[in-house]
Design a protein around this motif. Structure first.
Motif, PDB file in Angstrom:
ATOM      1  N   GLN A  40       5.743  10.655 -15.187  1.00  0.00           N
ATOM      2  CA  GLN A  40       4.608  11.436 -15.660  1.00  0.00           C
ATOM      3  C   GLN A  40       3.518  11.481 -14.589  1.00  0.00           C
ATOM      4  N   THR A  41       2.726  12.543 -14.586  1.00  0.00           N
ATOM      5  CA  THR A  41       1.585  12.640 -13.669  1.00  0.00           C
ATOM      6  C   THR A  41       0.649  11.465 -13.925  1.00  0.00           C
ATOM      7  N   GLN A  42       0.180  10.834 -12.855  1.00  0.00           N
ATOM      8  CA  GLN A  42      -0.656   9.649 -13.007  1.00  0.00           C
ATOM      9  C   GLN A  42      -1.553   9.464 -11.793  1.00  0.00           C
ATOM     10  N   MET A  43      -2.538   8.572 -11.946  1.00  0.00           N
ATOM     11  CA  MET A  43      -3.333   8.161 -10.806  1.00  0.00           C
ATOM     12  C   MET A  43      -2.475   7.250  -9.950  1.00  0.00           C
ATOM     13  N   GLY A  44      -2.388   7.545  -8.666  1.00  0.00           N
ATOM     14  CA  GLY A  44      -1.598   6.728  -7.761  1.00  0.00           C
ATOM     15  C   GLY A  44      -2.494   5.923  -6.839  1.00  0.00           C
ATOM     16  N   SER A  45      -2.103   4.697  -6.577  1.00  0.00           N
ATOM     17  CA  SER A  45      -2.798   3.854  -5.607  1.00  0.00           C
ATOM     18  C   SER A  45      -1.762   2.966  -4.953  1.00  0.00           C
ATOM     19  N   GLY A  46      -1.379   3.316  -3.727  1.00  0.00           N
ATOM     20  CA  GLY A  46      -0.323   2.584  -3.053  1.00  0.00           C
ATOM     21  C   GLY A  46       1.059   3.103  -3.382  1.00  0.00           C
ATOM     22  N   SER A  47       1.150   4.255  -4.053  1.00  0.00           N
ATOM     23  CA  SER A  47       2.446   4.827  -4.396  1.00  0.00           C
ATOM     24  C   SER A  47       2.979   5.659  -3.230  1.00  0.00           C
ATOM     25  N   THR A  48       4.183   6.175  -3.395  1.00  0.00           N
ATOM     26  CA  THR A  48       4.805   7.002  -2.361  1.00  0.00           C
ATOM     27  C   THR A  48       3.927   8.188  -1.986  1.00  0.00           C
ATOM     28  N   MET A  49       3.206   8.761  -2.939  1.00  0.00           N
ATOM     29  CA  MET A  49       2.457   9.984  -2.669  1.00  0.00           C
ATOM     30  C   MET A  49       0.966   9.767  -2.431  1.00  0.00           C
ATOM     31  N   THR A  50       0.554   8.550  -2.081  1.00  0.00           N
ATOM     32  CA  THR A  50      -0.791   8.350  -1.554  1.00  0.00           C
ATOM     33  C   THR A  50      -0.713   8.312  -0.033  1.00  0.00           C
ATOM     34  N   ASN A  51      -1.830   8.618   0.607  1.00  0.00           N
ATOM     35  CA  ASN A  51      -1.829   8.566   2.069  1.00  0.00           C
ATOM     36  C   ASN A  51      -1.647   7.141   2.561  1.00  0.00           C
ATOM     37  N   GLY A  52      -2.363   6.205   1.947  1.00  0.00           N
ATOM     38  CA  GLY A  52      -2.252   4.806   2.357  1.00  0.00           C
ATOM     39  C   GLY A  52      -2.338   3.895   1.150  1.00  0.00           C
ATOM     40  N   THR A  53      -2.137   2.624   1.385  1.00  0.00           N
ATOM     41  CA  THR A  53      -2.270   1.606   0.342  1.00  0.00           C
ATOM     42  C   THR A  53      -3.663   0.993   0.439  1.00  0.00           C
ATOM     43  N   SER A  54      -4.378   0.961  -0.675  1.00  0.00           N
ATOM     44  CA  SER A  54      -5.689   0.325  -0.676  1.00  0.00           C
ATOM     45  C   SER A  54      -5.541  -1.136  -0.310  1.00  0.00           C
ATOM     46  N   ARG A  55      -6.499  -1.661   0.469  1.00  0.00           N
ATOM     47  CA  ARG A  55      -6.345  -3.020   1.001  1.00  0.00           C
ATOM     48  C   ARG A  55      -7.680  -3.621   1.373  1.00  0.00           C
ATOM     49  N   TRP A 125       5.966   8.810  17.801  1.00  0.00           N
ATOM     50  CA  TRP A 125       6.119  10.206  17.377  1.00  0.00           C
ATOM     51  C   TRP A 125       5.730  10.512  15.940  1.00  0.00           C
ATOM     52  N   GLU A 126       5.516   9.533  15.082  1.00  0.00           N
ATOM     53  CA  GLU A 126       5.189   9.830  13.684  1.00  0.00           C
ATOM     54  C   GLU A 126       3.860  10.574  13.603  1.00  0.00           C
ATOM     55  N   LEU A 127       3.775  11.603  12.747  1.00  0.00           N
ATOM     56  CA  LEU A 127       2.662  12.556  12.779  1.00  0.00           C
ATOM     57  C   LEU A 127       1.553  12.293  11.770  1.00  0.00           C
ATOM     58  N   THR A 128       1.798  11.523  10.706  1.00  0.00           N
ATOM     59  CA  THR A 128       0.807  11.402   9.633  1.00  0.00           C
ATOM     60  C   THR A 128      -0.056  10.158   9.729  1.00  0.00           C
ATOM     61  N   GLY A 129       0.137   9.334  10.770  1.00  0.00           N
ATOM     62  CA  GLY A 129      -0.574   8.068  10.822  1.00  0.00           C
ATOM     63  C   GLY A 129       0.018   7.045   9.876  1.00  0.00           C
ATOM     64  N   ALA A 130       1.356   7.110   9.695  1.00  0.00           N
ATOM     65  CA  ALA A 130       2.091   6.176   8.827  1.00  0.00           C
ATOM     66  C   ALA A 130       1.659   6.290   7.370  1.00  0.00           C
ATOM     67  N   ALA A 131       1.432   7.515   6.899  1.00  0.00           N
ATOM     68  CA  ALA A 131       1.115   7.730   5.490  1.00  0.00           C
ATOM     69  C   ALA A 131       2.271   7.267   4.615  1.00  0.00           C
ATOM     70  N   ASN A 132       1.970   6.831   3.395  1.00  0.00           N
ATOM     71  CA  ASN A 132       3.030   6.401   2.481  1.00  0.00           C
ATOM     72  C   ASN A 132       4.043   7.508   2.237  1.00  0.00           C
ATOM     73  N   TYR A 133       3.592   8.757   2.267  1.00  0.00           N
ATOM     74  CA  TYR A 133       4.483   9.884   2.001  1.00  0.00           C
ATOM     75  C   TYR A 133       5.152  10.434   3.266  1.00  0.00           C
ATOM     76  N   ASN A 134       5.004   9.775   4.413  1.00  0.00           N
ATOM     77  CA  ASN A 134       5.639  10.310   5.616  1.00  0.00           C
ATOM     78  C   ASN A 134       7.151  10.418   5.420  1.00  0.00           C
ATOM     79  N   VAL A 135       7.731  11.494   5.911  1.00  0.00           N
ATOM     80  CA  VAL A 135       9.147  11.769   5.647  1.00  0.00           C
ATOM     81  C   VAL A 135      10.061  10.888   6.485  1.00  0.00           C
ATOM     82  N   LEU A 136       9.596  10.403   7.632  1.00  0.00           N
ATOM     83  CA  LEU A 136      10.436   9.594   8.515  1.00  0.00           C
ATOM     84  C   LEU A 136      10.859   8.278   7.872  1.00  0.00           C
ATOM     85  N   SER A 137       9.884   7.456   7.466  1.00  0.00           N
ATOM     86  CA  SER A 137      10.241   6.145   6.917  1.00  0.00           C
ATOM     87  C   SER A 137      10.870   6.267   5.540  1.00  0.00           C
TER      88      SER A 137
END
Length: 304
Positions: A40-55, A125-137
């Motif tokens: 279900q749609t939800q607030m994400g924090s540290g999930s695959t579709m956030t840019n980064g993990t809060s820390r 070479w990774e382009l997003t700055g190691a975002a959680n959603y980056n396709v490479l990793s």
């Protein structure tokens, strides 16, 4: 009088020592509205579709003199949904818990840390700055590995004309009876960056990746080949680019399986848009096509 002079000298020496040491508190706050297929749609924090993990993290460095320095870094993840700890596979300080010594000869590090494979891929070479959603990793891992090693001993050379290298080792007793090595060679100079990264657990096969990117000024182009040989074998190509329009940027990145022993060969795709509100805060919108699933995230990230 003599005692007073001695006391003043001690205080002065103490002040000088304190001036040579520094401790910094830092962190990331990142939250998004996520839609991950099958959930279900939800607030994400540290999930695959956030840019980064809060820390939250704390790091320190002391100047020991003669060009030698000592430092440490402790870092823990947290969720902005409920304040829970996010450990990244370790304990409370699961994101980082290490000590280092460094000088003009390089840096020696001991503890739990991001590994050379991560630094090779993200710096090369990774382009997003190691975002959680980056396709490479999400497709191939970080040169077929996770991003961190526990109980890691590593040495990184100083940069020499843009070239640097890092080698890490985990002993048998710290890795379930099988030693592990992890390494990279990285070139970063001007508009060009390129790297090769590899890692291997004793009794296993060698994982590796190599690639590079070129910054044309308003456009960045990247390409790589990635091979996870250990475990379920998966390898293939990646090509992508980032277009820069002042405070706004758009990234498109594609991976294609050449081999996938888990079954079907996939073409995965990331499309990301970011807008910088300041040097430390940006909003982002990302869509990730991953192994036949469609996933989306809209969020805000603040670095402090």
């Amino acid at each position: 009088m003599k005692k007073s002079l001695i006391a003043l000298a001690v205080l002065a020496a103490s002040g000088a020592a304190m001036a040579q040491s520094s401790v910094t508190l830092y962190g990331v706050a990142d939250a998004a509205i996520n839609k991950i297929q099958g959930q279900q749609t939800q607030m994400g924090s540290g999930s695959t579709m956030t840019n980064g993990t809060s820390r939250l993290g704390v790091r320190g460095v002391e100047d020991l003199g003669g060009g030698l320095k000592a430092g440490f870094n402790f870092e823990t993840g947290l969720s902005l949904e409920d304040g829970a700890t996010s450990t990244a596979g370790g304990g409370f300080w699961g994101r980082s818990a290490h000590l280092w010594l460094g000088g003009n000869w390089g840096t020696f590090k001991m503890g739990r840390s991001l590994n050379p494979s991560f630094y090779g891929v993200s710096g090369g070479w990774e382009l997003t700055g190691a975002a959680n959603y980056n396709v490479l990793s999400n497709t191939f891992g970080w040169a077929g590995s996770g991003a961190r090693n526990s109980s890691q001993f590593s040495y990184k050379t100083p940069s020499m004309g843009g070239f640097s290298a890092e080698l890490a080792y985990i002993t048998k007793g710290d890795n379930g009876g099988n030693a592990k090595w992890d390494a990279n060679v990285l070139y970063a100079n001007g508009p060009i960056s390129a790297a090769i990264a590899a890692n291997k657990v004793q009794q296993g096969k060698t994982n590796y990746a190599f690639g590079g990117k070129y910054n044309f000024g308003s456009f960045i182009l990247a390409a790589s080949y990635n091979a996870r040989k250990d475990g379920v074998r998966r390898e293939g190509f990646e090509i992508g680019g980032t277009a820069l329009f002042g405070a706004f940027s758009v990234t498109a990145d594609v991976t294609r399986d050449r081999r996938n022993d888990a079954g079907k060969k996939y073409t995965n795709f990331l499309l990301e848009g970011k807008y910088a509100l300041s040097k430390r805060t940006f909003v982002y919108l990302a869509g990730l096509r991953l192994d036949g699933t469609n996933n989306y995230g809209l969020g805000v990230r603040h670095n402090f």
